[in-house]
Scaffold this active site. Structure first.
Site, PDB file in Angstrom:
ATOM      1  N   ARG A 135       0.852  -1.179   0.000  1.00 61.92           N
ATOM      2  CA  ARG A 135       0.000   0.000   0.000  1.00 61.92           C
ATOM      3  C   ARG A 135       0.892   1.235   0.000  1.00 61.92           C
ATOM      4  O   ARG A 135       2.036   1.191   0.475  1.00 61.92           O
ATOM      5  CB  ARG A 135      -0.910   0.022   1.222  1.00 61.92           C
ATOM      6  CG  ARG A 135      -1.897  -1.136   1.309  1.00 61.92           C
ATOM      7  CD  ARG A 135      -2.751  -1.001   2.564  1.00 61.92           C
ATOM      8  NE  ARG A 135      -3.766  -2.055   2.657  1.00 61.92           N
ATOM      9  CZ  ARG A 135      -3.611  -3.197   3.310  1.00 61.92           C
ATOM     10  NH1 ARG A 135      -2.464  -3.442   3.939  1.00 61.92           N
ATOM     11  NH2 ARG A 135      -4.577  -4.094   3.347  1.00 61.92           N
ATOM     12  N   LYS A 159      -2.278  -2.303   7.495  1.00 64.21           N
ATOM     13  CA  LYS A 159      -3.568  -1.728   7.846  1.00 64.21           C
ATOM     14  C   LYS A 159      -4.152  -2.424   9.072  1.00 64.21           C
ATOM     15  O   LYS A 159      -4.137  -3.644   9.177  1.00 64.21           O
ATOM     16  CB  LYS A 159      -4.521  -1.881   6.654  1.00 64.21           C
ATOM     17  CG  LYS A 159      -5.773  -1.041   6.732  1.00 64.21           C
ATOM     18  CD  LYS A 159      -6.526  -1.121   5.418  1.00 64.21           C
ATOM     19  CE  LYS A 159      -7.749  -0.232   5.433  1.00 64.21           C
ATOM     20  NZ  LYS A 159      -8.480  -0.284   4.150  1.00 64.21           N
ATOM     21  N   HIS A 224      -1.861   2.754  -6.049  1.00 65.96           N
ATOM     22  CA  HIS A 224      -2.793   1.661  -5.776  1.00 65.96           C
ATOM     23  C   HIS A 224      -3.051   0.828  -7.029  1.00 65.96           C
ATOM     24  O   HIS A 224      -3.296  -0.385  -6.937  1.00 65.96           O
ATOM     25  CB  HIS A 224      -4.107   2.211  -5.226  1.00 65.96           C
ATOM     26  CG  HIS A 224      -4.829   1.235  -4.344  1.00 65.96           C
ATOM     27  ND1 HIS A 224      -4.302   0.781  -3.145  1.00 65.96           N
ATOM     28  CD2 HIS A 224      -6.018   0.606  -4.479  1.00 65.96           C
ATOM     29  CE1 HIS A 224      -5.133  -0.078  -2.592  1.00 65.96           C
ATOM     30  NE2 HIS A 224      -6.182  -0.204  -3.375  1.00 65.96           N
ATOM     31  N   ARG A 227      -0.442  -1.703  -7.186  1.00 65.73           N
ATOM     32  CA  ARG A 227      -0.765  -2.788  -6.239  1.00 65.73           C
ATOM     33  C   ARG A 227      -1.784  -3.730  -6.878  1.00 65.73           C
ATOM     34  O   ARG A 227      -1.672  -4.956  -6.762  1.00 65.73           O
ATOM     35  CB  ARG A 227      -1.304  -2.180  -4.943  1.00 65.73           C
ATOM     36  CG  ARG A 227      -1.827  -3.178  -3.916  1.00 65.73           C
ATOM     37  CD  ARG A 227      -2.135  -2.426  -2.626  1.00 65.73           C
ATOM     38  NE  ARG A 227      -3.106  -3.094  -1.777  1.00 65.73           N
ATOM     39  CZ  ARG A 227      -2.800  -3.997  -0.844  1.00 65.73           C
ATOM     40  NH1 ARG A 227      -1.552  -4.378  -0.673  1.00 65.73           N
ATOM     41  NH2 ARG A 227      -3.740  -4.526  -0.086  1.00 65.73           N
ATOM     42  N   HIS A 250      -5.166  -8.571   3.334  1.00 67.52           N
ATOM     43  CA  HIS A 250      -6.616  -8.417   3.446  1.00 67.52           C
ATOM     44  C   HIS A 250      -7.135  -9.222   4.630  1.00 67.52           C
ATOM     45  O   HIS A 250      -6.831 -10.407   4.760  1.00 67.52           O
ATOM     46  CB  HIS A 250      -7.311  -8.911   2.172  1.00 67.52           C
ATOM     47  CG  HIS A 250      -7.085  -8.022   0.996  1.00 67.52           C
ATOM     48  ND1 HIS A 250      -7.239  -8.442  -0.302  1.00 67.52           N
ATOM     49  CD2 HIS A 250      -6.719  -6.706   0.913  1.00 67.52           C
ATOM     50  CE1 HIS A 250      -6.981  -7.442  -1.128  1.00 67.52           C
ATOM     51  NE2 HIS A 250      -6.656  -6.385  -0.408  1.00 67.52           N
ATOM     52  N   TYR A 259     -10.102  -9.647  -7.385  1.00 70.65           N
ATOM     53  CA  TYR A 259      -9.093  -9.877  -8.422  1.00 70.65           C
ATOM     54  C   TYR A 259      -9.411 -11.069  -9.313  1.00 70.65           C
ATOM     55  O   TYR A 259      -8.695 -11.340 -10.267  1.00 70.65           O
ATOM     56  CB  TYR A 259      -7.710 -10.029  -7.778  1.00 70.65           C
ATOM     57  CG  TYR A 259      -7.273  -8.760  -7.115  1.00 70.65           C
ATOM     58  CD1 TYR A 259      -6.861  -7.664  -7.870  1.00 70.65           C
ATOM     59  CD2 TYR A 259      -7.323  -8.615  -5.735  1.00 70.65           C
ATOM     60  CE1 TYR A 259      -6.496  -6.477  -7.280  1.00 70.65           C
ATOM     61  CE2 TYR A 259      -6.963  -7.430  -5.131  1.00 70.65           C
ATOM     62  CZ  TYR A 259      -6.546  -6.365  -5.906  1.00 70.65           C
ATOM     63  OH  TYR A 259      -6.199  -5.189  -5.308  1.00 70.65           O
TER      64      TYR A 259
END
Length: 285
Positions: A135, A159, A224, A227, A250, A259
């Site tokens: 990120r 995150k 992003h 990414r 995630h 994806y």
């Protein structure tokens, strides 16, 4: 609570603060005492906003009223009166392999021209964005010594404060080593800028400037998006979805499943080539 118990990231905390302060302003500072009628009125003031914005604001308020009820600060929870627009999960912007190749050709051209600290930094940034799927915030705030030449991975706190193992390719490690040699030995950050580290805004500008020089529409690219390219191209190459979830950091695999928008022909090829029964004789009828 959001910081200490939920482990929310700084950007998430800032977003919650903005949404709660905005709602409080609309309700003349009486957000904590708002009833269902007041929240319905508040929801009407969001009619001109995008569905995703309404969903985010409503989610922040539901969390807020849920907290008040759990702590005994209110006997009721009026948040059912807030709108529930839902969100349409859009497909991420994706760069093709050719676009990525053009970016790296431009990076190589600049390094051939001069192996300056700025060009070496650009190489390290792009290699890590596309090669490790970091990120933007994770990338710009990397500690100086986190990525080591002899170690093909890094343990990163991302995150929500969650730790994960991030792969670092040979190319990325070489690019980082070349760039890091230009830094002061006592540098705290891998990408220092002033008294702190490179900002996300400056990273965004750097990526778009590179895209323009490489002949790519800058509107199609951002940190992003690189990414996304990392994730999509790995999945196209046969990566396991669970492994991809771990690499991207995630919390929910449903986020990673976005994806799987790779074309159906490619998915059929993966099944035909990689399924364990591909070479097994067919069952007799």
């Amino acid at each position: 609570m959001m910081a200490a118990e939920a482990g929310a990231a700084a950007n998430t905390l800032a977003a919650y603060r903005r949404d709660l302060e905005g709602a409080s302003g609309h309700l003349a500072g009486r957000l904590g005492e708002a009833d269902a009628a007041a929240l319905r009125d508040l929801g009407k003031s969001w009619l001109s906003l995008a569905r995703s914005s309404v969903a985010r604001k409503a989610s922040a308020l539901r969390r807020f009223f849920g907290f008040l009820a759990e702590e005994g600060l209110r006997r009721d929870d009026p948040s059912d009166a807030l709108p529930r627009p839902g969100t349409a999960r859009t497909l991420p912007k994706v760069l093709g392999h050719g676009d990525v190749d053009r970016l790296f050709v431009e990076v190589a051209r600049r390094l051939d021209e001069a192996r300056s600290p700025a060009h070496l930094r650009l190489s390290a940034l792009i290699e890590l964005l596309y090669g490790s799927g970091l990120r933007a915030t994770e990338l710009v705030s990397l500690p100086r010594h986190l990525i080591r030449a002899e170690q093909p991975y890094a343990i990163l706190r991302g995150k929500g404060g969650r730790e994960r193992l991030v792969p670092v390719s040979d190319r990325a490690r070489a690019a980082v080593a070349a760039y890091a040699a230009t830094l002061p030995k006592d540098a705290a950050w891998l990408f220092p800028s002033g008294k702190k580290h490179l900002s996300r805004v400056r990273l965004f500008q750097i990526v778009r400037e590179l895209a323009m020089a490489a002949g790519i529409d800058p509107e199609r690219i951002s940190p992003h998006v690189l990414r996304h390219a990392f994730a999509t191209h790995l999945l196209e190459g046969g990566a396991d979805l669970r492994a991809l979830q771990t690499m991207l950091g995630h919390a929910d695999i449903a986020t990673t499943q976005i994806y799987t928008h790779v074309d159906s022909r490619r998915l059929v090829e993966l099944v035909n080539q990689r399924h364990p029964l591909v070479d097994a004789p067919p069952a007799k009828s």
